[in-house]
Design a protein around this motif. Structure first.
Motif, PDB file in Angstrom:
ATOM      1  N   SER A 169       0.864  -1.168   0.000  1.00  0.00           N
ATOM      2  CA  SER A 169       0.000   0.000   0.000  1.00  0.00           C
ATOM      3  C   SER A 169       0.903   1.221   0.000  1.00  0.00           C
ATOM      4  N   GLY A 170       0.345   2.385   0.237  1.00  0.00           N
ATOM      5  CA  GLY A 170       1.155   3.592   0.102  1.00  0.00           C
ATOM      6  C   GLY A 170       0.974   4.548   1.252  1.00  0.00           C
ATOM      7  N   PHE A 171       1.803   5.579   1.244  1.00  0.00           N
ATOM      8  CA  PHE A 171       1.708   6.579   2.315  1.00  0.00           C
ATOM      9  C   PHE A 171       2.125   7.942   1.789  1.00  0.00           C
ATOM     10  N   ILE A 172       1.661   8.969   2.518  1.00  0.00           N
ATOM     11  CA  ILE A 172       2.192  10.312   2.318  1.00  0.00           C
ATOM     12  C   ILE A 172       2.428  10.886   3.706  1.00  0.00           C
ATOM     13  N   SER A 173       3.622  11.432   3.922  1.00  0.00           N
ATOM     14  CA  SER A 173       3.997  11.882   5.258  1.00  0.00           C
ATOM     15  C   SER A 173       4.590  13.285   5.182  1.00  0.00           C
ATOM     16  N   ILE A 174       4.287  14.080   6.193  1.00  0.00           N
ATOM     17  CA  ILE A 174       4.883  15.416   6.268  1.00  0.00           C
ATOM     18  C   ILE A 174       5.693  15.502   7.565  1.00  0.00           C
ATOM     19  N   TYR A 175       6.941  15.884   7.424  1.00  0.00           N
ATOM     20  CA  TYR A 175       7.857  15.923   8.568  1.00  0.00           C
ATOM     21  C   TYR A 175       8.323  17.346   8.821  1.00  0.00           C
ATOM     22  N   ASP A 176       8.584  17.626  10.068  1.00  0.00           N
ATOM     23  CA  ASP A 176       9.155  18.906  10.481  1.00  0.00           C
ATOM     24  C   ASP A 176      10.649  18.889  10.157  1.00  0.00           C
ATOM     25  N   ALA A 177      11.082  19.854   9.342  1.00  0.00           N
ATOM     26  CA  ALA A 177      12.479  19.850   8.896  1.00  0.00           C
ATOM     27  C   ALA A 177      13.451  20.203  10.019  1.00  0.00           C
ATOM     28  N   LYS A 178      12.948  20.873  11.061  1.00  0.00           N
ATOM     29  CA  LYS A 178      13.824  21.234  12.181  1.00  0.00           C
ATOM     30  C   LYS A 178      14.052  20.044  13.127  1.00  0.00           C
ATOM     31  N   THR A 179      12.939  19.356  13.379  1.00  0.00           N
ATOM     32  CA  THR A 179      13.025  18.282  14.389  1.00  0.00           C
ATOM     33  C   THR A 179      13.077  16.883  13.784  1.00  0.00           C
ATOM     34  N   GLY A 180      12.663  16.753  12.544  1.00  0.00           N
ATOM     35  CA  GLY A 180      12.587  15.431  11.932  1.00  0.00           C
ATOM     36  C   GLY A 180      11.372  14.657  12.392  1.00  0.00           C
ATOM     37  N   LYS A 181      10.482  15.300  13.129  1.00  0.00           N
ATOM     38  CA  LYS A 181       9.290  14.600  13.643  1.00  0.00           C
ATOM     39  C   LYS A 181       8.134  14.698  12.644  1.00  0.00           C
ATOM     40  N   VAL A 182       7.243  13.694  12.762  1.00  0.00           N
ATOM     41  CA  VAL A 182       6.071  13.690  11.889  1.00  0.00           C
ATOM     42  C   VAL A 182       5.157  14.848  12.265  1.00  0.00           C
ATOM     43  N   ILE A 183       4.698  15.567  11.236  1.00  0.00           N
ATOM     44  CA  ILE A 183       3.652  16.556  11.476  1.00  0.00           C
ATOM     45  C   ILE A 183       2.300  15.923  11.190  1.00  0.00           C
ATOM     46  N   LYS A 184       2.239  15.235  10.054  1.00  0.00           N
ATOM     47  CA  LYS A 184       0.966  14.626   9.654  1.00  0.00           C
ATOM     48  C   LYS A 184       1.278  13.542   8.632  1.00  0.00           C
ATOM     49  N   GLN A 185       0.567  12.446   8.698  1.00  0.00           N
ATOM     50  CA  GLN A 185       0.760  11.443   7.656  1.00  0.00           C
ATOM     51  C   GLN A 185      -0.533  10.696   7.413  1.00  0.00           C
ATOM     52  N   ALA A 186      -0.607  10.088   6.238  1.00  0.00           N
ATOM     53  CA  ALA A 186      -1.834   9.395   5.858  1.00  0.00           C
ATOM     54  C   ALA A 186      -1.503   8.236   4.949  1.00  0.00           C
ATOM     55  N   LYS A 187      -2.388   7.251   5.017  1.00  0.00           N
ATOM     56  CA  LYS A 187      -2.278   6.119   4.099  1.00  0.00           C
ATOM     57  C   LYS A 187      -2.703   6.618   2.722  1.00  0.00           C
ATOM     58  N   ALA A 188      -1.915   6.289   1.732  1.00  0.00           N
ATOM     59  CA  ALA A 188      -2.281   6.673   0.366  1.00  0.00           C
ATOM     60  C   ALA A 188      -3.092   5.548  -0.255  1.00  0.00           C
ATOM     61  N   PRO A 189      -3.905   5.874  -1.264  1.00  0.00           N
ATOM     62  CA  PRO A 189      -4.723   4.813  -1.870  1.00  0.00           C
ATOM     63  C   PRO A 189      -3.918   3.881  -2.777  1.00  0.00           C
ATOM     64  N   MET A 190      -2.627   4.119  -2.895  1.00  0.00           N
ATOM     65  CA  MET A 190      -1.776   3.243  -3.709  1.00  0.00           C
ATOM     66  C   MET A 190      -0.330   3.471  -3.320  1.00  0.00           C
ATOM     67  N   HIS A 191       0.546   2.571  -3.745  1.00  0.00           N
ATOM     68  CA  HIS A 191       1.979   2.808  -3.643  1.00  0.00           C
ATOM     69  C   HIS A 191       2.264   4.032  -4.524  1.00  0.00           C
TER      70      HIS A 191
END
Lengths: 432, 335, 544
Positions: free
Chosen positions: B284-306
């Motif tokens: 399956s797939g994903f889309i993730s948004i990370y904080d460039a300062k901390t490297g921590k996840v801001i928000k992520q979601a399962k994508a409908p495909m790879h």
């Protein structure tokens, strides 16, 4: 008709008849026809038969190589993947461009593209393709190596007659001699390419080792003088082979090969093991299996096959060339086989999954009409459309190529078991 | 108002083939995609139930793995080793050149639109005149064989926003940073965790650096791929991003994300430099948004495909992803 | 139908071996060994066979100790037996061995191998269960009941169910293995006979037996449970779909009582089964009102129907000690494969059933028979009689456990071993031996029918350091250390033979050994090599 043994006189297995004659010497049934090659004990025939010594090297592509990336490419189809096909040295035979070296030397190789073996789990598929028949209640069938060891080997052989190499740990299988017994069980090499217990311990001198064996033989002779059975006989022949096998240790040592040959095979393990296989075959070992695991590319099929096909292409082409140069290819059958192939459909991990309904194998050398292919799959490779081939057909074809009577039967007690499964036949089209 | 926390899927467009690469006509939602059926397609992603339109003409003879626009011309790269030029208005093939001996994995076009950079499994980096297709330069850096003597692969290339820098990365995790004008290597980085060699159980490898991105100020370089995998039959390892202060040769973040497994196929920094988007997948797939300062996840979601690639609209309100039999649209603003 | 029967005799309805009438048999009060010898001798006379000679006392104690204790006797154990003048010494030895902890280990190991052969692994609890059963000489019908019908909430019975549990995921394995192990009938080939003449009844029998197991399933907790409904359907070779009856091998069928169930009841039952299969925390599964597996056990043990059950175990026990079944192969108990001595098999069956399926009693009778005590050497000029005549003893390869134990015992310091054997805590020592034996046993193949010893074993015995270190160690507790304490070469050679082969050396052997020694400098290693030659010989490898 033959498969209906249930103890009936119609099948020539009336209890009296059977036990009264064939099995009179206890369990000698299996030993009774120790194949033509027992005639080697007669020196007159030995030369003739030895000249015709047939061998097999089985390249076992464990985990299931993709037929689409090897012998049955479907470029341009939704199932085809990125790779192209290439015209080979054999007119009309095209294979995947993942096998460029093999493409230049298909003259000795026949491809079978129409295997439909149905069993799609690793263990079941491997058991099926190793023994040429479905698992059966109460009977442990021998695998192809054990049958070949028995049919092609010599009773008193001083080299191992069935060697099986499987180094990777995934799906590792030793092979089995089933009802043929451990006389024909594989010498199994996994972690080390030096067989277990083949070396004399440092704590004993060679002279002592030899002398104590002579002492043992003397005791054994007295014991077996009036006790005859095939089991007792197997104990004697097992010990008789010890010293000869110990002397064959150097066969497993590729350091013995000239640098030029080492270079030709290269540094990768699979090719090095093919070189050991060639050394064994040259010395008279009738069956060597070299397993290359693990092709089970559920993810990243195309990346995986770029590595593993590189291995197969190089090792197989080098092996065939080497055998040919030494005049051994005529008497050595090289097989590529696996438990199954891979799905035409490409999954979201760009992988291919287990698939046993339409897949391929190859046969090269001894008894094979090279430069051919047999059978056909549909344009997407989803089904066999011509020449459907079962595992038993593969066995019949292999036996025919080796000159083994594929219609012969073994007997387990009163029960006849044909060496090729019922209703199976050799593929004449690939036989020389 | 763009806010990474508002990440939400708003539309999908099912496809019959796999889309490996995407570019977008500036300021529009017109997507151009390279496909597993050897074709390139256009699709207007904002139109409900939009049909993808195939380009016509000679084109490629294998998987089209990468596309990039220069003006109204689309350039594509394929497994067949060719670069092809396409007229996007007429959706027609223009011409192609044999560019590499092996699989072209990725192309990038410089911000001025003049130069194409291509990387391929022949392990060469080639620079091309984007208009004429003439080869300008050829850079040798990445080793053709892995340490285990198998063919290596050169998956990723990126060019900085100012067009001055380039980075390339391969299967075993070797990264080179280049002065593009001088065609000179100015730094090297290593991300060996991206490459899993299994010497014992299965005896082959998996992984590789699949994506690279500079931050807008060019100070950070992010590399995406997959972490160590136990069973290399599957893409069952954590998605992985390593962020480097490449000048200091220092790794500032090591993001190993077990929540979403698989390959990070593309990375893109927000112009603010505060965060970045990454996408990819396994089965399956994903889309993730990370904080460039901390490297921590801001928000992520399962994508409908790879997800094999994505393009983000100029105002960052929409992300257009392409991948396995699907095209997806995400919003980063109120829908 | 007659032709069908003869082709497919295996499953012919009612085609049991022609049973002798009770009136024709020797009286039930005849001691077992006498009955055996009566029938075996009668057949020898009929066939004009002169059997092999009676074995020597040394050979007898070795054979008995291997068969009843699973190991070779110690040197002193053998010598004492040989020296004894008691007219009852054979019987006394048998009774001592049957009462020993050795028998419990060996008998339970043999049962284990029969019930869970090959790759099945019952684990420690299972072995403990079998040992407990062997110790109290639990009757065979009781064991059968426990193994088929044990309840999951009782620890011992739960373990007994391993026979079913380990096969629980395969209806074919349950059906066929139960038929083979408990009824001596291999019906595997009746499942999918593809011959055009295959009669429906043949498949009726396979699927009839399968019907008794069809409702058996494994819960998520890996417990054995039974469903409330489910019938076996199969396709005949002519393509007709048929529903199997609950049919035993004799052809007898039983009917499931008709019970009216509402749709809700059925739904609830199905839901319970689903829950059992999916939920590891489900409460213990309920037992349905009609349990086919229970019906099979009841039917198989019912007078008149118990022919298969009783004949099978009598035949299997016989074969264990005689090296060949009265019906052979052991899983071919059918009309086309009659017993070599039908009256004897029938007498043993009757005796066993009349004595509560007491296996120990049967074993005792067999090993006290003259038939058991034949030599394995065939020295007559005429061809050796077939094994079914039991005129000459079969030379039987030791099981891995027997070989491992025998290797340890025969290379122990004979004085030490004797002390342990006489000590009160012999049971503990025997347990230690059992574990010590595994070092070698785990590397040796189990001898099935037509067993062949492979070169791997010869290489192992020849070149493995574990043979040198474990058995040929030069230390006080080993035979090598013991031999060093003896003075003359003759004494040493004597001891080596008695310890390893349970007999003294023959003159040619002694001469060969002396010659071997004379050619070498005096050296302790010489004795190590001599002991190796003895332990690597076939004489230690076989029960002869």
């Amino acid at each position: 008709m033959r498969n209906n043994f249930c103890g009936s006189p119609e099948h020539g297995v009336s209890r009296r008849g059977f036990l009264g004659t064939a099995a009179a010497a206890g369990a000698a049934t299996l030993g009774a026809d120790m194949t033509a090659l027992d005639a080697l004990k007669s020196p007159a025939m030995a030369g003739e038969l030895k000249r015709k010594q047939k061998n097999v090297i089985l390249l076992w592509l464990a985990g299931g190589a993709s037929q689409l990336e090897t012998w049955d490419p479907k470029p341009g189809r939704p199932t085809g993947g990125p790779f192209a096909k290439i015209q080979t040295s054999a007119p009309g035979v095209e294979i995947s461009e993942m096998l460029p070296k093999m493409s230049k030397m298909m003259g000795n190789t026949a491809i079978i593209r129409s295997l439909n073996t149905r069993v799609g789990d690793h263990g079941g598929g491997a058991a099926l393709m190793e023994t040429g028949r479905a698992r059966e209640q109460g009977v442990q069938h021998p695998d192809i190596g054990a049958i070949c060891a028995r049919e092609l080997g010599r009773a008193d052989s001083q080299v191992p007659d069935y060697v099986s190499m499987y180094t990777s740990t995934e799906g590792r299988r030793k092979g089995t001699s089933g009802y043929l017994g451990s006389r024909f069980a594989p010498m199994f090499l996994a972690e080390s390419m030096i067989p277990q217990n083949i070396r004399r311990l440092e704590t004993i001198t060679d002279v002592d080792h030899k002398d104590r064996a002579a002492l043992r033989d003397l005791l054994a002779k007295r014991f077996t003088r009036s006790r005859t059975s095939s089991t007792v006989g197997s104990h004697t022949s097992a010990y008789q082979r010890v010293r000869g096998l110990m002397a064959s240790e150097k066969l497993f040592d590729i350091e013995q090969e000239p640098a030029k040959v080492r270079e030709m095979y290269g540094p990768r393990q699979f090719a090095e093991q093919c070189l050991i296989a060639r050394r064994l075959v040259e010395a008279g070992t009738p069956f060597v299996k070299v397993a290359r695991a693990w092709w089970d590319s559920h993810g990243q099929n195309f990346e995986t096959h770029q590595e593993l096909c590189a291995d197969l292409d190089h090792a197989m082409s080098t092996l065939l060339t080497d055998l040919k140069d030494r005049g051994l290819l005529e008497t050595t059958l090289v097989i590529t086989l696996a438990e199954f192939g891979r799905t035409p459909n490409i999954n979201p991990s760009l992988g291919r999954d287990h698939f046993a309904n339409a897949w391929s194998m190859s046969l090269s050398g001894c008894g094979i009409k090279g430069g051919t292919f047999y059978g056909k799959t549909d344009p997407d490779g989803q089904t066999v459309v011509d020449g459907e081939t079962k595992s038993g057909d593969v066995f019949a074809t292999i036996f025919r190529a080796l000159g083994i009577d594929h219609e012969k039967e073994y007997h387990i007690g009163a029960r006849p078991i044909p060496i090729v499964d019922f209703g199976c036949k050799a593929i004449e089209e690939v036989l020389a | 108002m763009v806010d990474p926390n508002k990440l939400k899927e708003i539309r999908t467009h099912k496809q019959s083939s796999i889309f490996f690469g995407v570019d977008r006509m500036p300021e529009t939602s017109r997507l151009f995609c390279g496909s597993s059926d050897f074709k390139v397609y256009e699709l207007d992603a904002k139109v409900e139930k939009a049909e993808s339109q195939a380009f016509t003409g000679e084109g490629h003879t294998s998987y089209v793995t990468t596309v990039s626009l220069t003006g109204s011309t689309l350039v594509s790269g394929s497994y067949d080793g060719h670069l092809a030029w396409w007229n996007t208005e007429k959706r027609e093939f223009i011409r192609k050149v044999k560019a590499h001996d092996k699989w072209i994995r990725m192309i990038q076009i410089t911000p001025d639109g003049k130069t194409i950079v291509s990387v391929a499994d022949d392990m060469l980096i080639k620079l091309w005149n984007a208009e004429s297709g003439e080869k300008l330069n050829e850079l040798v850096e990445h080793k053709p064989l892995t340490p285990n003597e198998y063919p290596s692969m050169l998956y990723a290339v990126t060019i900085s926003s100012d067009g001055k820098l380039m980075a390339t990365a391969d299967k075993v995790g070797h990264i080179a940073v280049w002065d593009l004008a001088e065609a000179k290597k100015i730094s090297e980085l290593e991300a060996p965790v991206m490459y899993t060699w299994d010497p014992r159980q299965r005896r082959h490898s998996i992984g590789g650096i699949r994506s690279l991105a500079f931050s807008k100020d060019s100070k950070l370089l992010a590399a995406g791929g997959i972490g160590k995998i136990g069973n290399i039959d599957h893409l069952g390892g954590p998605s992985r991003i390593e962020v480097f202060d490449w000048q200091a040769k220092k790794r500032v973040h090591e993001i190993s994300d077990d929540k979403f497994k698989g390959l990070v196929e593309q990375i893109e920094f927000h112009p603010s430099g505060d965060w970045f988007v990454a996408a990819g997948g396994d089965h399956s797939g994903f889309i993730s948004i990370y904080d460039a300062k901390t490297g921590k996840v801001i928000k992520q979601a399962k994508a409908p495909m790879h997800v094999h690639g994505f393009s983000i609209i100029e105002n960052w309100e929409r992300i257009y992803g392409v991948g396995h039999n699907n095209v997806a649209v995400w919003t980063l603003a109120d829908a | 139908m007659k032709i069908l029967c003869s082709i497919l005799g295996l499953l012919c309805v009612g085609a049991l071996p022609s049973f002798a009438h009770a009136d024709d048999l020797l009286p039930a009060s005849t001691p077992i060994n006498e009955a055996i010898d009566h029938y075996i001798r009668k057949a020898w006379a009929d066939e004009k066979i002169q059997p092999a000679a009676r074995i020597t006392d040394a050979n007898l104690i070795r054979r008995l100790t291997l068969d009843l204790a699973g190991r070779v006797p110690g040197m002193h154990e053998t010598k004492q037996y040989v020296a004894s003048k008691s007219p009852r010494k054979w019987t006394d030895l048998v009774d001592r061995l049957l009462a020993s902890p050795d028998f419990v280990y060996h008998h339970s190991n043999q049962l284990d191998e029969m019930l869970l052969p090959g790759d099945y692994n019952g684990g420690g609890d299972w072995q403990e269960y079998l040992r407990a059963a062997a110790k109290e000489n639990r009757s065979w019908d009781k064991l059968f009941r426990e193994m088929m019908l044990g309840v999951e909430n009782d620890d011992a019975q739960k373990t007994a169910l391993s026979f079913v549990r380990l096969r629980g995921k395969s209806l074919d394995d349950l059906t066929n293995d139960t038929s083979v192990v408990f009824f001596g009938v291999n019906i595997g080939c009746a499942k999918c006979h593809d011959h055009p003449l295959v009669g429906d009844w043949l498949q009726d029998h396979y699927f009839g037996m399968a019907s008794f197991f069809n409702r058996t399933y494994m819960t998520k907790k890996n417990t054995v449970a039974e469903k409330y409904d489910g019938l076996v359907k199969f396709k005949t070779t002519s393509g007709e779909e048929k529903q199997a009856a609950f049919m035993f091998l004799t052809g007898t069928t039983i009917k499931e009582p008709a019970v009216e169930k509402t749709a809700e009841q059925k739904k609830a039952e199905a839901a319970e089964v689903q829950k059992q299969m999916k939920d590891a925390k489900a409460p213990p599964a309920k037992t349905p009102g009609f349990s086919p597996r229970t019906k099979l056990v009841e039917l198989a043990l019912k007078a008149g129907e118990d022919q298969f059950f009783a004949r099978n175990i009598a035949n299997r026990i016989w074969s264990r000690f005689m090296g060949h079944g009265l019906v052979h192969p052991l899983d071919q108990l059918h009309s086309e494969n009659p017993a070599s001595h039908p009256e004897l098999l029938d007498w043993l069956r009757r005796d066993l059933a009349a004595h509560n399926y007491d296996l120990k009693r049967l074993i005792r009778g067999i090993v006290l028979s003259e038939a058991y005590a034949r030599s394995s050497e065939w020295t007559q000029k005429i061809e050796k009689p077939a094994p079914e005549h039991f005129a000459v003893a079969t030379t039987r390869a030791l099981t891995p456990k027997q070989y491992g134990l025998s290797m340890v015992v025969s290379t122990s310091n004979p004085d030490d071993f004797d002390k342990k054997l006489q000590a009160e805590n012999w049971a503990d020592e025997r347990k230690n031996l059992e574990n010590a034996a595994n070092s070698l046993a785990s590397l040796i193949e189990y001898p099935g029918e037509y067993f062949q010893i492979g070169v791997d074993e010869a290489l192992l015995i020849s070149n493995s350091d574990r043979i040198q270190n474990n058995y040929l160690r030069d230390s006080r507790d080993r035979l090598l250390g013991y031999i060093k304490t003896l003075k003359t070469p003759k004494e040493k050679i004597d001891a080596a033979f008695w310890a390893v082969y349970s007999r003294g050396p023959e003159s040619e052997e002694a001469a060969a050994f002396e010659q071997y020694l004379s050619k070498r400098d005096e050296n302790d290693d010489n004795w190590k090599q001599i002991l190796w030659a003895l332990i690597a010989g076939p004489e230690l490898r076989f029960n002869y």
